[in-house]
Write a protein that holds these residues in place. Sequence first.
Motif, PDB file in Angstrom:
ATOM      1  N   ARG A   5       9.460  28.719   8.562  1.00 42.35           N
ATOM      2  CA  ARG A   5      10.659  28.463   7.810  1.00 42.35           C
ATOM      3  C   ARG A   5      11.483  30.019   7.705  1.00 42.35           C
ATOM      4  O   ARG A   5      12.776  29.978   8.094  1.00 42.35           O
ATOM      5  CB  ARG A   5      10.428  28.167   6.374  1.00 42.35           C
ATOM      6  CG  ARG A   5      11.820  28.021   5.549  1.00 42.35           C
ATOM      7  CD  ARG A   5      11.467  27.415   4.019  1.00 42.35           C
ATOM      8  NE  ARG A   5      12.826  27.538   3.192  1.00 42.35           N
ATOM      9  CZ  ARG A   5      13.821  26.753   3.322  1.00 42.35           C
ATOM     10  NH1 ARG A   5      13.573  25.711   4.181  1.00 42.35           N
ATOM     11  NH2 ARG A   5      14.872  26.764   2.501  1.00 42.35           N
ATOM     12  N   ASP A   6      10.660  30.996   7.521  1.00 41.78           N
ATOM     13  CA  ASP A   6      11.538  32.569   7.410  1.00 41.78           C
ATOM     14  C   ASP A   6      12.027  32.749   8.766  1.00 41.78           C
ATOM     15  O   ASP A   6      12.980  33.123   8.995  1.00 41.78           O
ATOM     16  CB  ASP A   6      10.644  33.427   7.173  1.00 41.78           C
ATOM     17  CG  ASP A   6      10.197  33.469   5.633  1.00 41.78           C
ATOM     18  OD1 ASP A   6      10.975  32.772   4.855  1.00 41.78           O
ATOM     19  OD2 ASP A   6       9.306  34.212   5.123  1.00 41.78           O
ATOM     20  N   THR A   7      11.226  32.382   9.987  1.00 40.41           N
ATOM     21  CA  THR A   7      11.854  32.716  11.050  1.00 40.41           C
ATOM     22  C   THR A   7      12.873  31.791  11.713  1.00 40.41           C
ATOM     23  O   THR A   7      13.742  32.206  12.190  1.00 40.41           O
ATOM     24  CB  THR A   7      10.620  32.615  12.273  1.00 40.41           C
ATOM     25  OG1 THR A   7       9.433  33.461  11.959  1.00 40.41           O
ATOM     26  CG2 THR A   7      10.968  32.877  13.595  1.00 40.41           C
ATOM     27  N   ARG A   8      12.912  30.448  11.499  1.00 42.30           N
ATOM     28  CA  ARG A   8      13.929  29.735  11.649  1.00 42.30           C
ATOM     29  C   ARG A   8      15.377  30.140  10.681  1.00 42.30           C
ATOM     30  O   ARG A   8      16.351  30.029  11.561  1.00 42.30           O
ATOM     31  CB  ARG A   8      13.611  28.289  10.858  1.00 42.30           C
ATOM     32  CG  ARG A   8      14.472  27.208  11.463  1.00 42.30           C
ATOM     33  CD  ARG A   8      14.391  25.931  10.915  1.00 42.30           C
ATOM     34  NE  ARG A   8      15.084  24.491  11.553  1.00 42.30           N
ATOM     35  CZ  ARG A   8      15.193  23.583  11.300  1.00 42.30           C
ATOM     36  NH1 ARG A   8      14.527  23.250  10.205  1.00 42.30           N
ATOM     37  NH2 ARG A   8      16.052  22.730  11.758  1.00 42.30           N
ATOM     38  N   ILE A   9      15.117  30.305   9.736  1.00 41.39           N
ATOM     39  CA  ILE A   9      16.118  30.932   8.815  1.00 41.39           C
ATOM     40  C   ILE A   9      16.825  32.315   9.628  1.00 41.39           C
ATOM     41  O   ILE A   9      18.100  32.247   9.737  1.00 41.39           O
ATOM     42  CB  ILE A   9      16.081  31.166   7.403  1.00 41.39           C
ATOM     43  CG1 ILE A   9      15.805  29.815   6.556  1.00 41.39           C
ATOM     44  CG2 ILE A   9      16.960  32.015   6.597  1.00 41.39           C
ATOM     45  CD1 ILE A   9      15.280  29.947   5.244  1.00 41.39           C
ATOM     46  N   LYS A  10      15.942  33.001   9.960  1.00 42.76           N
ATOM     47  CA  LYS A  10      16.359  34.329  10.594  1.00 42.76           C
ATOM     48  C   LYS A  10      17.072  33.932  11.815  1.00 42.76           C
ATOM     49  O   LYS A  10      18.358  34.569  12.242  1.00 42.76           O
ATOM     50  CB  LYS A  10      15.430  35.456  10.858  1.00 42.76           C
ATOM     51  CG  LYS A  10      14.915  36.069   9.612  1.00 42.76           C
ATOM     52  CD  LYS A  10      13.662  37.043  10.094  1.00 42.76           C
ATOM     53  CE  LYS A  10      12.938  37.467   8.756  1.00 42.76           C
ATOM     54  NZ  LYS A  10      11.776  37.986   8.965  1.00 42.76           N
ATOM     55  N   ARG A  11      16.756  33.054  12.717  1.00 45.04           N
ATOM     56  CA  ARG A  11      17.355  32.569  13.995  1.00 45.04           C
ATOM     57  C   ARG A  11      18.759  32.242  13.740  1.00 45.04           C
ATOM     58  O   ARG A  11      19.646  32.382  14.491  1.00 45.04           O
ATOM     59  CB  ARG A  11      16.373  31.778  14.655  1.00 45.04           C
ATOM     60  CG  ARG A  11      17.177  30.897  15.945  1.00 45.04           C
ATOM     61  CD  ARG A  11      15.942  30.053  16.661  1.00 45.04           C
ATOM     62  NE  ARG A  11      15.648  28.937  15.982  1.00 45.04           N
ATOM     63  CZ  ARG A  11      16.331  27.887  15.736  1.00 45.04           C
ATOM     64  NH1 ARG A  11      17.512  27.683  16.125  1.00 45.04           N
ATOM     65  NH2 ARG A  11      15.866  26.804  15.049  1.00 45.04           N
ATOM     66  N   LEU A  12      18.814  31.085  12.565  1.00 44.63           N
ATOM     67  CA  LEU A  12      20.156  30.499  12.257  1.00 44.63           C
ATOM     68  C   LEU A  12      21.093  31.379  12.082  1.00 44.63           C
ATOM     69  O   LEU A  12      22.102  31.440  12.219  1.00 44.63           O
ATOM     70  CB  LEU A  12      19.813  29.372  11.315  1.00 44.63           C
ATOM     71  CG  LEU A  12      18.700  28.283  11.780  1.00 44.63           C
ATOM     72  CD1 LEU A  12      18.636  27.378  10.533  1.00 44.63           C
ATOM     73  CD2 LEU A  12      19.597  27.415  12.733  1.00 44.63           C
ATOM     74  N   LYS A  13      20.553  32.440  11.002  1.00 47.57           N
ATOM     75  CA  LYS A  13      21.312  33.401  10.683  1.00 47.57           C
ATOM     76  C   LYS A  13      22.160  34.269  11.887  1.00 47.57           C
ATOM     77  O   LYS A  13      23.134  34.675  12.007  1.00 47.57           O
ATOM     78  CB  LYS A  13      20.849  34.360   9.659  1.00 47.57           C
ATOM     79  CG  LYS A  13      20.714  33.686   8.203  1.00 47.57           C
ATOM     80  CD  LYS A  13      20.097  34.844   7.219  1.00 47.57           C
ATOM     81  CE  LYS A  13      20.159  34.283   5.860  1.00 47.57           C
ATOM     82  NZ  LYS A  13      19.506  35.016   5.071  1.00 47.57           N
ATOM     83  N   MET A  14      21.071  34.482  12.727  1.00 51.42           N
ATOM     84  CA  MET A  14      21.519  35.218  13.993  1.00 51.42           C
ATOM     85  C   MET A  14      22.415  34.668  14.697  1.00 51.42           C
ATOM     86  O   MET A  14      23.605  35.033  15.417  1.00 51.42           O
ATOM     87  CB  MET A  14      20.132  35.823  14.735  1.00 51.42           C
ATOM     88  CG  MET A  14      20.699  36.562  15.925  1.00 51.42           C
ATOM     89  SD  MET A  14      21.306  38.229  15.485  1.00 51.42           S
ATOM     90  CE  MET A  14      19.870  39.051  14.812  1.00 51.42           C
ATOM     91  N   ARG A  15      22.175  33.088  14.732  1.00 48.96           N
ATOM     92  CA  ARG A  15      22.957  32.501  15.685  1.00 48.96           C
ATOM     93  C   ARG A  15      24.653  32.087  14.737  1.00 48.96           C
ATOM     94  O   ARG A  15      25.450  31.909  15.728  1.00 48.96           O
ATOM     95  CB  ARG A  15      22.463  30.952  15.912  1.00 48.96           C
ATOM     96  CG  ARG A  15      21.345  31.001  17.154  1.00 48.96           C
ATOM     97  CD  ARG A  15      20.928  29.939  17.535  1.00 48.96           C
ATOM     98  NE  ARG A  15      21.746  29.026  17.757  1.00 48.96           N
ATOM     99  CZ  ARG A  15      21.903  27.746  17.967  1.00 48.96           C
ATOM    100  NH1 ARG A  15      21.108  27.047  17.286  1.00 48.96           N
ATOM    101  NH2 ARG A  15      22.784  26.842  18.136  1.00 48.96           N
TER     102      ARG A  15
END
Length: 85
Positions: A5-15
């Motif tokens: 979940r944390d990695t996904r949120i970081k990826r979405l924030k970056m995108r």
Amino acid sequence: MSETRDTRIKRLKMRSMRRGIKEMDLILSAYADRNLSAMEPSGLDTYDALLHENDQDLYQWVTGQVQPPETYASLISDIAQTFQK
């Protein structure tokens, strides 16, 4: 292996920050910072799908120039409220 979940949120924030047009960078990164951590997995799925849409379309939806597709209507409304604050 699926992402955490944390990695996904970081990826979405970056995108959210690295869009095509500066206005969408600002709008989506502000929204992502305020909201993604509290979202349910289904909300993250919808947001992830939204990030695949064209920036020009997103901008017109968020600013109310064009009605968004029903799939994104409530998310776009939420983003627009964040943007207008």
